[in-house]
Design an enzyme around this catalytic site. Sequence first.
Site, short mmCIF file in Angstrom:
data_model
loop_
_atom_site.label_atom_id
_atom_site.label_comp_id
_atom_site.label_asym_id
_atom_site.label_seq_id
_atom_site.Cartn_x
_atom_site.Cartn_y
_atom_site.Cartn_z
N GLY A 77 0.82 -1.21 0.00
CA GLY A 77 0.00 0.00 0.00
C GLY A 77 0.85 1.26 0.00
N ASP A 109 -8.56 -1.27 1.63
CA ASP A 109 -9.21 0.02 1.85
C ASP A 109 -9.56 0.74 0.54
OD1 ASP A 109 -8.66 -0.54 4.50
OD2 ASP A 109 -6.90 0.76 4.59
N ARG A 152 -34.29 -3.51 16.87
CA ARG A 152 -33.08 -2.86 17.41
C ARG A 152 -32.39 -1.98 16.37
NH1 ARG A 152 -30.71 -8.20 20.44
NH2 ARG A 152 -31.54 -7.70 22.49
N MET A 158 -13.69 -1.80 8.33
CA MET A 158 -12.35 -1.21 8.20
C MET A 158 -12.32 -0.14 7.11
SD MET A 158 -9.66 -4.29 8.71
CE MET A 158 -9.07 -4.73 10.32
N GLU A 165 -14.44 2.63 10.34
CA GLU A 165 -13.64 2.76 11.58
C GLU A 165 -13.04 4.16 11.76
OE1 GLU A 165 -10.42 -0.08 11.26
OE2 GLU A 165 -9.58 0.91 9.51
N HIS A 193 -10.72 -8.00 11.52
CA HIS A 193 -9.85 -8.64 10.52
C HIS A 193 -10.51 -9.75 9.71
CE1 HIS A 193 -7.01 -6.36 12.92
NE2 HIS A 193 -6.20 -6.44 11.88
N GLN A 203 -12.55 -9.25 7.68
CA GLN A 203 -12.68 -8.62 6.35
C GLN A 203 -11.47 -8.87 5.46
OE1 GLN A 203 -14.56 -4.36 7.05
NE2 GLN A 203 -13.70 -5.19 8.93
O1 F6P Z 1 -5.07 -0.88 5.70
C1 F6P Z 1 -5.75 -2.08 5.85
C2 F6P Z 1 -6.31 -2.21 7.24
O2 F6P Z 1 -7.02 -3.44 7.33
C3 F6P Z 1 -7.17 -1.04 7.70
O3 F6P Z 1 -8.47 -1.10 7.17
C4 F6P Z 1 -7.08 -1.21 9.20
O4 F6P Z 1 -7.27 0.01 9.88
C5 F6P Z 1 -5.68 -1.67 9.40
O5 F6P Z 1 -5.26 -2.26 8.19
C6 F6P Z 1 -5.52 -2.66 10.52
O6 F6P Z 1 -4.17 -2.89 10.69
P1 F6P Z 1 -3.59 -4.07 11.59
O7 F6P Z 1 -3.76 -5.34 10.82
O8 F6P Z 1 -2.17 -3.69 11.77
O9 F6P Z 1 -4.38 -4.09 12.85
#
Ligand code: F6P
Length: 340
Positions: free
Chosen positions: A124, A149, A184, A191, A244, A294, A296
């Site tokens: 990235g 992202d 609800r 993320m 987030e 994670h 995702q």
């Molecule tokens: O950049 C990808 C990402 O998954 C973001 O969406 C998230 O904030 C970050 O990495 C999480 O990072 P780590 O795996 O270090 O917790």
Amino acid sequence: MTKRILVLTGGGDSPGLNAVIRAICKRARKQSRVAKNEDWEVYGSIEAFNGVLNEPQEVIKLTSKVTAGIHVKGGTILKTTNKGNPIKFPYPQPNGTIRFVDRSDELVNKLKLLNFDAIINIGGDGSQKISKALFDKGIPMIGVPKTIDNDLSATDLTFGFQTAVQIATDSFDKLVTTAESHHRVMIMEVMGRDAGWIALHTAIAGGAEICLIPEIPYDINKLVKRISTRYKKGRGFANIVIAEGAKPKAGTITSSIGDKGSEHVRLGGVAYQLSKQLKDAGCPAEIRETVLGHVQRGGTPIAFDRVLASLFGVKAFDLALEKNLAVWWHLKIITLLMCR
Ligand code: F6P
């Protein structure tokens, strides 16, 4: 003549990394078959550039046996890290602090000794800053953009993003039925760091009542009004997708201190923050929060990302080949024209 390419993956993993690696290797093997006197070998550095920096070095040959069928697997067979920036390399100190050291010259010397014809860095924004710095020091770099992202400039669509959206949408669909049954408000946090792409696509695909993204700070009173109106109409439930990195108009992002050696703060927890803000502002409904995290990024890439990642891999090799024929080197961040 033997030509050698080094491949590495850096930063957070993204579904499709293995498909890029496999495609580079397959394209290289094809080139070896069709070109006279050209034999291409592909190597992988374990855990980004750490594999080159470490003593002994961890650089493996990527044979067809190693890469067969890996495009289906999530993660990266080369492993990855976000604590291996050679320009700001973290050294834990006995007193618990971290000392950052610039190891780029050491890395450049080691890479020159290894004598690769091209180095393909799949990563990235952080990883591509490293690519640029190494390129400026004379290393033949090619950057393949990567992140779930989808927030990289000069790149319309990154592999892994669609898989993340699919996972988030599947989870969202599950939350809708339980929200409806219990009347609800369900908040689902996804993320994306500073970008709202995952949240926005998930919200559209799932049909969320409310979507909150970092690009547009939210007004808590407006949200309460919106939810109250829905409840008054008798529907009695609402599903919210929040990125987030989202923040209220009057407030800051929800973050915690990053891991030792990491250059970034950790995001996460904004769903709980929003839940509290809604209750404090008089939201009449019962609220539950889900932080997807994670999941995702895990599991197998969907077909679209396997294809996109494979195209990136082939293109990366072609750039190496092109550069091989040129007198001077280019750093090329690949943008995939078919996605425009
Ligand atoms: O950049 C990808 C990402 O998954 C973001 O969406 C998230 O904030 C970050 O990495 C999480 O990072 P780590 O795996 O270090 O917790």
